[in-house]
Design an enzyme around this catalytic site. Sequence first.
Site, mmCIF file in Angstrom:
data_model
loop_
_atom_site.group_PDB
_atom_site.id
_atom_site.type_symbol
_atom_site.label_atom_id
_atom_site.label_comp_id
_atom_site.label_asym_id
_atom_site.label_seq_id
_atom_site.Cartn_x
_atom_site.Cartn_y
_atom_site.Cartn_z
ATOM 1 N N TYR A 44 20.111 16.331 7.452
ATOM 2 C CA TYR A 44 19.094 17.121 8.152
ATOM 3 C C TYR A 44 19.690 18.437 8.630
ATOM 4 O O TYR A 44 19.089 19.507 8.458
ATOM 5 C CB TYR A 44 18.575 16.285 9.316
ATOM 6 C CG TYR A 44 17.590 16.938 10.244
ATOM 7 C CD1 TYR A 44 16.551 17.746 9.784
ATOM 8 C CD2 TYR A 44 17.663 16.688 11.613
ATOM 9 C CE1 TYR A 44 15.624 18.298 10.666
ATOM 10 C CE2 TYR A 44 16.742 17.233 12.495
ATOM 11 C CZ TYR A 44 15.736 18.040 12.015
ATOM 12 O OH TYR A 44 14.824 18.582 12.887
ATOM 13 N N SER B 22 15.302 14.480 9.754
ATOM 14 C CA SER B 22 15.423 14.136 11.166
ATOM 15 C C SER B 22 16.793 13.518 11.397
ATOM 16 O O SER B 22 17.519 13.189 10.452
ATOM 17 C CB SER B 22 14.327 13.155 11.598
ATOM 18 O OG SER B 22 14.639 11.850 11.198
ATOM 19 N N GLU C 5 18.768 13.001 6.319
ATOM 20 C CA GLU C 5 18.982 12.162 7.498
ATOM 21 C C GLU C 5 20.205 12.655 8.253
ATOM 22 O O GLU C 5 21.297 12.775 7.673
ATOM 23 C CB GLU C 5 19.201 10.699 7.104
ATOM 24 C CG GLU C 5 17.951 9.945 6.774
ATOM 25 C CD GLU C 5 18.194 8.436 6.668
ATOM 26 O OE1 GLU C 5 17.212 7.693 6.647
ATOM 27 O OE2 GLU C 5 19.366 8.006 6.607
ATOM 28 N N CYS C 6 20.058 12.929 9.536
ATOM 29 C CA CYS C 6 21.144 13.276 10.443
ATOM 30 C C CYS C 6 21.997 14.410 9.873
ATOM 31 O O CYS C 6 21.578 15.563 9.868
ATOM 32 C CB CYS C 6 21.972 12.042 10.769
ATOM 33 S SG CYS C 6 22.935 12.208 12.297
ATOM 34 N N GLY C 7 23.186 14.132 9.336
ATOM 35 C CA GLY C 7 24.004 15.197 8.776
ATOM 36 C C GLY C 7 23.297 15.947 7.675
ATOM 37 O O GLY C 7 23.383 17.179 7.576
#
Length: 442
Positions: free
Chosen positions: A339, A435, A335-337
């Site tokens: 990703y 993502s 997730e985010c970082g």
Amino acid sequence: MAEAVMSPLPPGLMIAAPRSGAGKTTVTLGLLRALARRGLAVQPFKCGPDYIDPAFHAVAAARPSYNIDSWAMSWDCAAGLLQRSSRGADIVVCEALMGLFDGVSKPGAWGNGASADLAATTGWPVVLVLDISGQSQTAAATARGFLGFREGVDIAGVILNRSGSARHIRFASEALEAAGLPVLGALPRERDLVLPERHLGLVQAEETKEIEGRLDALADFIERHVDIAQLLRLAVPGLVAGGRPREPRAPAQRIALARDRAFSFVYPHLLEAWRAAGADIVPFSPLNDEAPDPQADLVWLPGGYPELYAGVLANAERFKAGISTFAQSRPVHGECGGYMVLGAGLVDAQGQRHAMTGLLGLETSFAQRKLNLGYRRAELVAPCPLGLAGERLMGHEFHYASVLASPDEPLFAMRNADGEELATGGSRRGSVTGSFFHFIDN
């Protein structure tokens, strides 16, 4: 909202403000620590999707803090959290986000994301933190505009912040009292008590030097300048419709979870649900060059600040080799970082590229900063640890990274809170998915 019997909640207050930056986090943290030092069991909550404030709440109150989000979190989830986490608490302190009535234009699960949704639903009164720098009596006009703005939202009192002389405080206080709003305290300007910040907000609690001393200093500050006894008298027991209990789900039975300064953004309610579903969560630290547990069924890389440690992560050979081997046979999700670390490369703010794990083709850059912020509705186009193809999820996105390349197949069909289709649908390659979307609920 689900039909259910109304359940009592402990006495509570919401600390809110007309806008961001008015001082509500300072007041909340100081109040949490001051109440805890008095021997009270105080349960903190945070309105909205913010990760950083609840971590400070948890340290200040010595009790986990939970996010309650009226746009992205189903009422069943929110009601259950409010009931379970506040059991045994003497008082609840909930920190609002942005301005009290600020949210998105279209409703989500049971509101538009405004903190006022929770205040109206529970009945907990609101204490407004007003920054009165550059004004005096006009502060009363601002606060008076909050009275009756929304049915069910009770403005119980005001704390003045960044006050000047005794004359300044008197002018503002007299006007507010005349408007029917009790003034609970006046905080002078105090630069030494400001907590360190960075681009996504405050520096994380675990990174803040001398965190206990800083929180004690905030508590001393609140004790000196706020009438805490009067504030406690304003707290009112809350009520909440119980919602319908849901069977907790976990993405896997044994989860290797990255947890350190670079990977710290995990919602407590998700970890609680995973454990309730019987999952075994095994933390590991990529920053310490630790490989994920080879006996795990899933590796989960949460968000955080990998861009600040990109050089360290690029040289974490055991971590990179371990997760690459793991991905050959079992799922990995970021997730985010997380990703970004699953991608091929990350360019830091100085323009230097660092090789990441290469499990996805994603290339990101902080040298070309671009704010991406907002609620998201996501529909899975392929199965992954978050669910099956076609499943719809609610969450949030907040980052400054620019995407330089994203050659893999998308993971989501993504829309913003207004229903507009977005291009940022994440990536999938084999058993690896990720993502910028932070999952909150479905």
